[in-house]
Design a protein around this motif. Structure first.
Motif, PDB file in Angstrom:
ATOM      1  N   LEU A 324     -26.366  30.655  51.232  1.00  0.00           N
ATOM      2  CA  LEU A 324     -25.302  30.740  52.234  1.00  0.00           C
ATOM      3  C   LEU A 324     -25.802  31.355  53.542  1.00  0.00           C
ATOM      4  O   LEU A 324     -25.192  31.195  54.593  1.00  0.00           O
ATOM      5  CB  LEU A 324     -24.121  31.555  51.688  1.00  0.00           C
ATOM      6  CG  LEU A 324     -23.326  30.853  50.593  1.00  0.00           C
ATOM      7  CD1 LEU A 324     -22.481  31.846  49.804  1.00  0.00           C
ATOM      8  CD2 LEU A 324     -22.428  29.766  51.199  1.00  0.00           C
ATOM      9  N   ARG A 325     -26.897  32.061  53.495  1.00  0.00           N
ATOM     10  CA  ARG A 325     -27.498  32.607  54.713  1.00  0.00           C
ATOM     11  C   ARG A 325     -28.677  31.755  55.189  1.00  0.00           C
ATOM     12  O   ARG A 325     -28.758  31.388  56.367  1.00  0.00           O
ATOM     13  CB  ARG A 325     -27.955  34.057  54.452  1.00  0.00           C
ATOM     14  CG  ARG A 325     -28.917  34.625  55.495  1.00  0.00           C
ATOM     15  CD  ARG A 325     -28.292  34.688  56.883  1.00  0.00           C
ATOM     16  NE  ARG A 325     -29.237  35.154  57.888  1.00  0.00           N
ATOM     17  CZ  ARG A 325     -30.084  34.371  58.569  1.00  0.00           C
ATOM     18  NH1 ARG A 325     -30.099  33.061  58.364  1.00  0.00           N
ATOM     19  NH2 ARG A 325     -30.888  34.895  59.468  1.00  0.00           N
ATOM     20  N   GLU A 326     -29.566  31.382  54.267  1.00  0.00           N
ATOM     21  CA  GLU A 326     -30.821  30.746  54.697  1.00  0.00           C
ATOM     22  C   GLU A 326     -30.646  29.285  55.100  1.00  0.00           C
ATOM     23  O   GLU A 326     -31.504  28.741  55.787  1.00  0.00           O
ATOM     24  CB  GLU A 326     -31.870  30.853  53.596  1.00  0.00           C
ATOM     25  CG  GLU A 326     -32.387  32.263  53.446  1.00  0.00           C
ATOM     26  CD  GLU A 326     -33.866  32.327  53.176  1.00  0.00           C
ATOM     27  OE1 GLU A 326     -34.554  33.075  53.888  1.00  0.00           O
ATOM     28  OE2 GLU A 326     -34.344  31.656  52.247  1.00  0.00           O
ATOM     29  N   ILE A 328     -28.220  28.153  56.991  1.00  0.00           N
ATOM     30  CA  ILE A 328     -27.384  28.042  58.199  1.00  0.00           C
ATOM     31  C   ILE A 328     -28.082  27.220  59.276  1.00  0.00           C
ATOM     32  O   ILE A 328     -27.457  26.368  59.931  1.00  0.00           O
ATOM     33  CB  ILE A 328     -27.018  29.450  58.742  1.00  0.00           C
ATOM     34  CG1 ILE A 328     -26.074  30.164  57.772  1.00  0.00           C
ATOM     35  CG2 ILE A 328     -26.381  29.345  60.118  1.00  0.00           C
ATOM     36  CD1 ILE A 328     -25.792  31.616  58.149  1.00  0.00           C
ATOM     37  N   THR A 329     -29.378  27.443  59.467  1.00  0.00           N
ATOM     38  CA  THR A 329     -30.087  26.728  60.531  1.00  0.00           C
ATOM     39  C   THR A 329     -30.031  25.219  60.302  1.00  0.00           C
ATOM     40  O   THR A 329     -29.751  24.440  61.224  1.00  0.00           O
ATOM     41  CB  THR A 329     -31.541  27.230  60.616  1.00  0.00           C
ATOM     42  OG1 THR A 329     -31.501  28.629  60.918  1.00  0.00           O
ATOM     43  CG2 THR A 329     -32.321  26.526  61.714  1.00  0.00           C
ATOM     44  N   GLU A 330     -30.272  24.782  59.061  1.00  0.00           N
ATOM     45  CA  GLU A 330     -30.189  23.353  58.734  1.00  0.00           C
ATOM     46  C   GLU A 330     -28.758  22.836  58.913  1.00  0.00           C
ATOM     47  O   GLU A 330     -28.544  21.730  59.400  1.00  0.00           O
ATOM     48  CB  GLU A 330     -30.641  23.076  57.291  1.00  0.00           C
ATOM     49  CG  GLU A 330     -32.141  23.027  57.096  1.00  0.00           C
ATOM     50  CD  GLU A 330     -32.737  24.397  56.864  1.00  0.00           C
ATOM     51  OE1 GLU A 330     -31.985  25.399  56.967  1.00  0.00           O
ATOM     52  OE2 GLU A 330     -33.943  24.484  56.603  1.00  0.00           O
ATOM     53  N   ARG A 339     -26.808  24.489  70.746  1.00  0.00           N
ATOM     54  CA  ARG A 339     -27.488  25.297  71.752  1.00  0.00           C
ATOM     55  C   ARG A 339     -27.866  26.577  71.030  1.00  0.00           C
ATOM     56  O   ARG A 339     -26.986  27.238  70.451  1.00  0.00           O
ATOM     57  CB  ARG A 339     -26.492  25.592  72.877  1.00  0.00           C
ATOM     58  CG  ARG A 339     -27.117  25.823  74.190  1.00  0.00           C
ATOM     59  CD  ARG A 339     -27.626  24.560  74.803  1.00  0.00           C
ATOM     60  NE  ARG A 339     -28.441  24.897  75.960  1.00  0.00           N
ATOM     61  CZ  ARG A 339     -29.097  23.994  76.663  1.00  0.00           C
ATOM     62  NH1 ARG A 339     -29.071  22.724  76.343  1.00  0.00           N
ATOM     63  NH2 ARG A 339     -29.812  24.371  77.701  1.00  0.00           N
ATOM     64  N   LYS A 340     -29.153  26.951  71.001  1.00  0.00           N
ATOM     65  CA  LYS A 340     -29.585  28.102  70.192  1.00  0.00           C
ATOM     66  C   LYS A 340     -29.977  29.256  71.102  1.00  0.00           C
ATOM     67  O   LYS A 340     -30.876  29.114  71.932  1.00  0.00           O
ATOM     68  CB  LYS A 340     -30.792  27.717  69.322  1.00  0.00           C
ATOM     69  CG  LYS A 340     -30.473  26.667  68.273  1.00  0.00           C
ATOM     70  CD  LYS A 340     -31.646  26.420  67.339  1.00  0.00           C
ATOM     71  CE  LYS A 340     -31.756  27.438  66.227  1.00  0.00           C
ATOM     72  NZ  LYS A 340     -30.647  27.349  65.258  1.00  0.00           N
ATOM     73  N   LEU A 341     -29.320  30.393  70.916  1.00  0.00           N
ATOM     74  CA  LEU A 341     -29.627  31.570  71.721  1.00  0.00           C
ATOM     75  C   LEU A 341     -29.819  32.760  70.790  1.00  0.00           C
ATOM     76  O   LEU A 341     -28.918  33.101  70.023  1.00  0.00           O
ATOM     77  CB  LEU A 341     -28.501  31.832  72.722  1.00  0.00           C
ATOM     78  CG  LEU A 341     -28.347  30.694  73.754  1.00  0.00           C
ATOM     79  CD1 LEU A 341     -26.966  30.663  74.346  1.00  0.00           C
ATOM     80  CD2 LEU A 341     -29.404  30.800  74.827  1.00  0.00           C
ATOM     81  N   LEU A 381     -28.399  39.004  67.071  1.00  0.00           N
ATOM     82  CA  LEU A 381     -27.464  37.918  66.770  1.00  0.00           C
ATOM     83  C   LEU A 381     -28.071  36.581  67.168  1.00  0.00           C
ATOM     84  O   LEU A 381     -28.662  36.455  68.238  1.00  0.00           O
ATOM     85  CB  LEU A 381     -26.169  38.100  67.567  1.00  0.00           C
ATOM     86  CG  LEU A 381     -25.183  39.158  67.106  1.00  0.00           C
ATOM     87  CD1 LEU A 381     -23.947  39.131  68.009  1.00  0.00           C
ATOM     88  CD2 LEU A 381     -24.769  38.946  65.650  1.00  0.00           C
ATOM     89  N   HIS A 382     -27.903  35.575  66.310  1.00  0.00           N
ATOM     90  CA  HIS A 382     -28.236  34.203  66.671  1.00  0.00           C
ATOM     91  C   HIS A 382     -26.930  33.530  67.089  1.00  0.00           C
ATOM     92  O   HIS A 382     -26.042  33.310  66.257  1.00  0.00           O
ATOM     93  CB  HIS A 382     -28.876  33.472  65.497  1.00  0.00           C
ATOM     94  CG  HIS A 382     -30.174  34.082  65.072  1.00  0.00           C
ATOM     95  ND1 HIS A 382     -31.191  34.359  65.955  1.00  0.00           N
ATOM     96  CD2 HIS A 382     -30.629  34.505  63.870  1.00  0.00           C
ATOM     97  CE1 HIS A 382     -32.209  34.904  65.322  1.00  0.00           C
ATOM     98  NE2 HIS A 382     -31.889  35.012  64.046  1.00  0.00           N
ATOM     99  N   VAL A 383     -26.822  33.263  68.383  1.00  0.00           N
ATOM    100  CA  VAL A 383     -25.624  32.616  68.930  1.00  0.00           C
ATOM    101  C   VAL A 383     -25.924  31.123  69.006  1.00  0.00           C
ATOM    102  O   VAL A 383     -26.825  30.704  69.725  1.00  0.00           O
ATOM    103  CB  VAL A 383     -25.301  33.152  70.342  1.00  0.00           C
ATOM    104  CG1 VAL A 383     -24.036  32.485  70.890  1.00  0.00           C
ATOM    105  CG2 VAL A 383     -25.170  34.674  70.328  1.00  0.00           C
ATOM    106  N   GLU A 414     -36.210  37.638  68.832  1.00  0.00           N
ATOM    107  CA  GLU A 414     -37.310  37.405  67.900  1.00  0.00           C
ATOM    108  C   GLU A 414     -37.898  36.002  67.992  1.00  0.00           C
ATOM    109  O   GLU A 414     -38.882  35.708  67.325  1.00  0.00           O
ATOM    110  CB  GLU A 414     -36.863  37.676  66.454  1.00  0.00           C
ATOM    111  CG  GLU A 414     -35.711  36.775  66.010  1.00  0.00           C
ATOM    112  CD  GLU A 414     -35.416  36.872  64.517  1.00  0.00           C
ATOM    113  OE1 GLU A 414     -36.016  37.694  63.825  1.00  0.00           O
ATOM    114  OE2 GLU A 414     -34.563  36.079  64.061  1.00  0.00           O
ATOM    115  N   HIS A 415     -37.305  35.122  68.786  1.00  0.00           N
ATOM    116  CA  HIS A 415     -37.859  33.765  68.916  1.00  0.00           C
ATOM    117  C   HIS A 415     -38.766  33.642  70.126  1.00  0.00           C
ATOM    118  O   HIS A 415     -39.499  32.668  70.238  1.00  0.00           O
ATOM    119  CB  HIS A 415     -36.742  32.721  69.045  1.00  0.00           C
ATOM    120  CG  HIS A 415     -35.850  32.634  67.844  1.00  0.00           C
ATOM    121  ND1 HIS A 415     -34.688  31.910  67.822  1.00  0.00           N
ATOM    122  CD2 HIS A 415     -35.958  33.184  66.616  1.00  0.00           C
ATOM    123  CE1 HIS A 415     -34.108  32.024  66.634  1.00  0.00           C
ATOM    124  NE2 HIS A 415     -34.864  32.794  65.887  1.00  0.00           N
ATOM    125  N   GLY A 416     -38.689  34.599  71.038  1.00  0.00           N
ATOM    126  CA  GLY A 416     -39.482  34.535  72.264  1.00  0.00           C
ATOM    127  C   GLY A 416     -38.718  33.841  73.387  1.00  0.00           C
ATOM    128  O   GLY A 416     -37.530  33.503  73.257  1.00  0.00           O
TER     129      GLY A 416
END
Ligand code: MLT
Ligand code: ZN
Length: 466
Positions: A324-326, A328-330, A339-341, A381-383, A414-416
């Motif tokens: 349920l957490r891992e 999410i990106t997929e 849009r990933k922030l 936070l990943h928005v 953390e993504h740069g």
């Protein structure tokens, strides 16, 4: 100066013809990132097999005035590893040498192309691990983790990748090799070049190997998914658990709509009867016995803030909670692309920011859905915003990152910065800091050979692709 045709011949002589890819179909996988948003044509893809070959390739490209884009697993999400057009993509994936663990210092030296999951698997029998874990573990390389100062799921206990790096070996823009792999815990002999390269996103040098600090594995684990009434409650509960539990490794926040989305897209079931406003995935680890009671006691100490809980120390049930957490990106990618922030906030402002960003994005952009998840005790936070096109997306970026800056946060947690956030870097860095950045770039890469268009707002002197 050699031309493009001649350069390909020089590169073939250095690494062998099989490792210089010029055909479009062979280059294709190296020319686009995981999201599909960032893509460009490479003049060639070169795959050196040793540090000496990396040095020769970089020297040859520098001499030819051709830009070089170092690339690891290509799982970064901000475009730092995808070419803009004309660069030689320098894939480090063949640098897979793994040294023996030094049990006295608890360190290991590994090549930049080693995949995180492979390193962890090799360390497991000895009861050690690298204290970095993230969902892209099966493709992310050590060089990429270093270059982006990756964070992920365990930062609250052991810090980001920077804290795991004892020293680096790297190739500078003229092909010089600098090496700091002796593993000295104390080394106060001037500028720390290794630390400078951590998080430099391939703009200052090519990381070819890393000396890494290891920690004891704690394989006896208990995982809980907690239902909460708000993000503010999630922050409070996470901080309480951290203060009471030495064994806490993980505290991941997922807001209610995002939990519903991942369940729907990935055909998973939520353990809660009532959909919560926020959920917190927490995990504790120990060497022999999972700290189930300690976690239960700490959850009870949070009083009535925890509305519901699913807890397990069994691998299959734990894996179901983690999905349920891992995933999410997929799930977001399938419903988007979004849009990933990736941002961070001071912890005491995270909850207010979370409420405000959702309200403002969804009010300002009808049809948009603002999803939030992330590493709550890191303030990260990943928005992710669904339902916006590329044009509207720019306005969404501006809105979200403006709110981050106003709250005293960072626009890149953390993504740069990659290519995605170059125009917004001034929101997190002062003019004085940006001037220092440019001076460092000019000193280490005066011709602008490495990663043009990545990280730095001012292109400065730059190699032009031929
Ligand atoms: C995560 O925490 O899962 C990653 O940073 C990936 C993402 O942001 O999509
Ligand atoms: Zn993350």
């Amino acid at each position: 100066m050699v031309g493009a045709e001649e350069l390909v011949g020089v590169l073939r002589a250095i690494v062998g013809s099989d490792h210089v890819l010029v055909d479009a179909d062979l280059r294709a996988g190296y020319e686009v990132d995981w999201t599909g948003r960032w893509r460009g044509r490479a003049s060639a893809v070169v795959r050196p097999g040793s540090t000496a070959e990396v040095a020769e390739v970089v020297a040859a490209c520098s001499a030819a005035g051709v830009a070089v884009l170092p690339q690891g697993g290509n799982t970064g999400l901000v475009g730092g590893g995808a070419p803009a057009g004309g660069e030689v993509v320098l894939s480090l994936r063949r640098l897979t040498r793994m040294g023996d663990v030094d049990p006295l210092s608890n360190q290991v030296t590994v090549g930049a192309g080693v995949v995180l999951a492979d390193l962890q698997a090799s360390l497991e029998p000895g009861g050690r691990e690298l204290a970095i874990d993230l969902a892209a573990r099966d493709s992310a390389t050590i060089g990429g983790l270093v270059a982006t100062n990756a964070g992920g799921l365990r930062v609250l206990r052991h810090g980001t990748m920077r804290a795991q790096v004892v020293g680096l070996e790297a190739v500078l823009a003229d092909g010089t090799v600098v090496s700091r792999l002796a593993g000295l815990a104390k080394d106060a002999t001037g500028y720390d070049l290794s630390s400078l390269l951590v998080g430099s996103e391939g703009t200052l040098g090519v990381v070819t190997a890393a000396r890494l600090r290891l920690v004891p594995r704690r394989p006896a684990r208990v995982t809980a998914l907690l239902a909460l009434a708000s993000v503010a409650d999630a922050v409070d509960v996470a901080a309480t658990l951290r203060d009471r539990l030495d064994s806490l490794d993980v505290a991941e926040l997922v807001v209610g709509p995002t939990l519903a989305l991942v369940a729907q897209e990935r055909h998973l079931s939520s353990p809660f009867a009532e959909p919560p406003a926020a959920a917190l995935l927490v995990e504790c680890g120990a060497r022999t016995e999972a700290p189930v009671e300690a976690l239960a006691d700490a959850v009870l100490a949070s009083g009535s803030l925890v509305l519901d809980a699913a807890v397990s120390d069994q691998p299959a049930a734990r894996a179901r909670l983690w999905q349920l957490r891992e995933e999410i990106t997929e799930a977001l990618q399938a419903a988007g692309p979004p849009r990933k922030l990736d941002v961070s906030l001071p912890l005491d402002r995270l909850a207010a920011f979370a409420d405000e960003v959702v309200a403002q994005v969804e009010a300002g952009h009808p049809g948009a859905a603002c999803h939030l998840f992330g590493h709550v005790l890191d303030g990260n936070l990943h928005v992710n915003v669904l339902g916006v096109d590329d044009v509207t997306g720019e306005a969404v970026d501006e809105l979200v990152l403006g709110l981050v800056a106003a709250a005293g946060g960072s626009i890149g947690a953390e993504h740069g910065i990659g290519r995605a956030k170059v125009r917004w870097l001034h929101l997190s860095r002062s003019p004085a800091e940006l001037a220092a950045f440019r001076a460092i770039k000019a000193a280490l890469d005066p011709a602008g050979t490495f990663s043009p268009g990545v990280l730095l707002p001012d292109p400065g002197p730059r190699a032009s692709p031929s």
